[in-house]
Design a protein around this motif. Structure first.
Motif, mmCIF file in Angstrom:
data_model
loop_
_atom_site.group_PDB
_atom_site.id
_atom_site.type_symbol
_atom_site.label_atom_id
_atom_site.label_comp_id
_atom_site.label_asym_id
_atom_site.label_seq_id
_atom_site.Cartn_x
_atom_site.Cartn_y
_atom_site.Cartn_z
ATOM 1 N N ASP A 216 0.854 -1.192 0.000
ATOM 2 C CA ASP A 216 0.000 0.000 0.000
ATOM 3 C C ASP A 216 0.891 1.243 0.000
ATOM 4 O O ASP A 216 1.181 1.823 1.054
ATOM 5 N N GLY B 21 -3.012 7.079 6.482
ATOM 6 C CA GLY B 21 -2.315 6.850 5.228
ATOM 7 C C GLY B 21 -0.996 6.103 5.401
ATOM 8 O O GLY B 21 -0.640 5.651 6.502
ATOM 9 N N PRO C 202 -5.459 8.513 3.686
ATOM 10 C CA PRO C 202 -6.155 7.926 4.839
ATOM 11 C C PRO C 202 -7.389 7.141 4.421
ATOM 12 O O PRO C 202 -8.197 7.585 3.594
ATOM 13 N N SER C 203 -7.526 5.966 5.012
ATOM 14 C CA SER C 203 -8.639 5.077 4.688
ATOM 15 C C SER C 203 -8.956 4.253 5.930
ATOM 16 O O SER C 203 -8.342 4.417 6.985
ATOM 17 N N ALA C 204 -9.941 3.358 5.803
ATOM 18 C CA ALA C 204 -10.305 2.505 6.930
ATOM 19 C C ALA C 204 -9.172 1.548 7.293
ATOM 20 O O ALA C 204 -9.022 1.172 8.461
ATOM 21 N N ARG C 205 -8.379 1.169 6.334
ATOM 22 C CA ARG C 205 -7.277 0.243 6.604
ATOM 23 C C ARG C 205 -6.086 0.969 7.213
ATOM 24 O O ARG C 205 -5.429 0.444 8.115
ATOM 25 N N HIS C 206 -5.793 2.149 6.726
ATOM 26 C CA HIS C 206 -4.708 2.979 7.262
ATOM 27 C C HIS C 206 -5.310 4.352 7.576
ATOM 28 O O HIS C 206 -5.508 5.175 6.677
ATOM 29 N N GLN D 251 -0.717 5.651 0.111
ATOM 30 C CA GLN D 251 -2.166 5.596 0.182
ATOM 31 C C GLN D 251 -2.687 6.715 1.089
ATOM 32 O O GLN D 251 -2.140 6.976 2.156
ATOM 33 N N TRP E 296 -0.940 13.782 4.432
ATOM 34 C CA TRP E 296 -1.124 12.914 5.595
ATOM 35 C C TRP E 296 0.201 12.433 6.191
ATOM 36 O O TRP E 296 0.228 11.919 7.297
#
Length: 339
Positions: free
Chosen positions: A71, A83, A76-80, A74, A271
């Motif tokens: 990744d 980011g 910011p997301s639900a997984r990270h 990336q 991020w």
């Protein structure tokens, strides 16, 4: 309830049950007046969150801060949640793990620098004479030496130094200003009446310093400690950001170092560096608010809105009743008018 006297028509009322305890209750309330200050509450709350993260940060980090993944860069997301970097490292994990190093360096430096400044400053101000001359000259030497360049030079010879070693190095270069302030305040206290009374009763010099002088310098010592912590945190982050400290050891400065070297700003990877900058700003703000609250607690004139602790307005008593002079009235005997 009343107390009967020799005169059957005269009765003296007993004082209210809580009247005698009034000063004691107010004394107990004043002990916690600092904690009712809005700035103190806000600063201590933010600082408490960072202290908690420093303790449990490595346990709650979702990933290994140095672990690479696919990744790459990336958002910011639900997984990270914050980011990833260009090598797939999780930014949130780096911040959580790096909080401990910043807090350790800040508070260890504040402790050692404050102890040295109290020993040198109070001793110089109270003892006077040759001791004052020697200790003041010693303080002036460290006061004119540029602190940050000296720390950079010393740290460059210790490439694998840990947080405690860096804290000791910073504390050895940041105690002189606090010592000068404490010396000046001690000079103003050592001729007070209660100090002379302690001397007259035969108390030893160090007992007078510990039990008479230092308690009256508590606010200045606390303010010096907070200021030193701020300086140490910024110095530690600066050393990591310019690559002088061990960049394999995670802290907020290390995060900014790798973000700057990999041109995160040019790649619009906000991020990567914004969360670290916000953490630095929040920690500095919390310490500054605590410092302001200490000043307001010691000096009621600094309390905004003319209000003392507990929402009560401070009333200034002058001790005398103002005299109002009236302008005499003069009548014209011919016209009968007032002049």
């Amino acid at each position: 309830m009343s107390i009967q006297t020799s005169d059957p028509g005269l009765a003296v009322a007993d004082p209210a049950p809580g009247a005698a305890a009034g000063p004691a209750v107010r004394s107990r309330r004043n002990r916690f007046a600092f904690l009712r200050n809005g700035k103190a509450i806000t600063g201590l709350t933010i600082l408490g969150i960072f202290l908690l993260l420093a303790v449990i940060g490595s346990w709650i980090a979702p990933y290994d801060p140095s672990a690479m993944s696919n990744d790459i860069m990336q958002a910011p997301s639900a997984r990270h949640l914050l980011g990833t970097t260009q090598t797939g490292e999780d930014v949130l994990s780096q911040l959580l793990v790096g909080t401990r190093g910043v807090i350790v360096v800040g508070f260890v430096t504040g402790f050692f620098a404050t102890v040295i400044s109290v020993l040198v400053g109070v001793s110089a101000g109270f003892l006077g004479g040759a001791a004052d001359e020697v200790l003041s000259a010693f303080s002036n030497i460290f006061l004119v030496i540029p602190g940050l360049p000296l720390v950079i030079i010393i740290t460059s010879f210790l490439p694998n130094a840990g947080d405690v070693i860096i804290a000791v190095v910073i504390s050895l270069t940041s105690w002189a200003w606090g010592a000068r302030v404490l010396r000046a305040q001690t000079l103003s206290l050592r001729r007070r009446d209660y100090i002379e009374a302690a001397r007259a009763t035969g108390e030893s010099t160090w007992r007078i310093i510990v039990f008479e002088i230092i308690p009256n310098l508590t606010a200045i010592i606390a303010s010096s400690f907070v200021g030193t912590v701020v300086f140490a945190v910024l110095t530690e982050i600066t050393l990591s950001f310019i690559g002088v400290a061990n960049i394999s050891h995670w802290n907020w400065g290390t995060v900014l170092f790798w973000a700057q070297n990999n041109q995160a700003l040019a790649q619009n990877a906000w991020w990567w560096f914004v969360p670290a900058g916000l953490c630095i700003a929040l920690l500095g703000t919390s310490l500054s608010l605590i410092n302001f609250a200490i000043d307001e607690f010691v000096n009621p004139r600094l309390r905004t809105g003319g209000r003392a602790t507990g929402g009560r307005r401070v009333r200034m008593r002058t001790g005398f009743t103002p005299v109002v002079r009236k302008t005499p009235v003069v009548r014209d005997p011919q016209k009968g008018d007032r002049v």
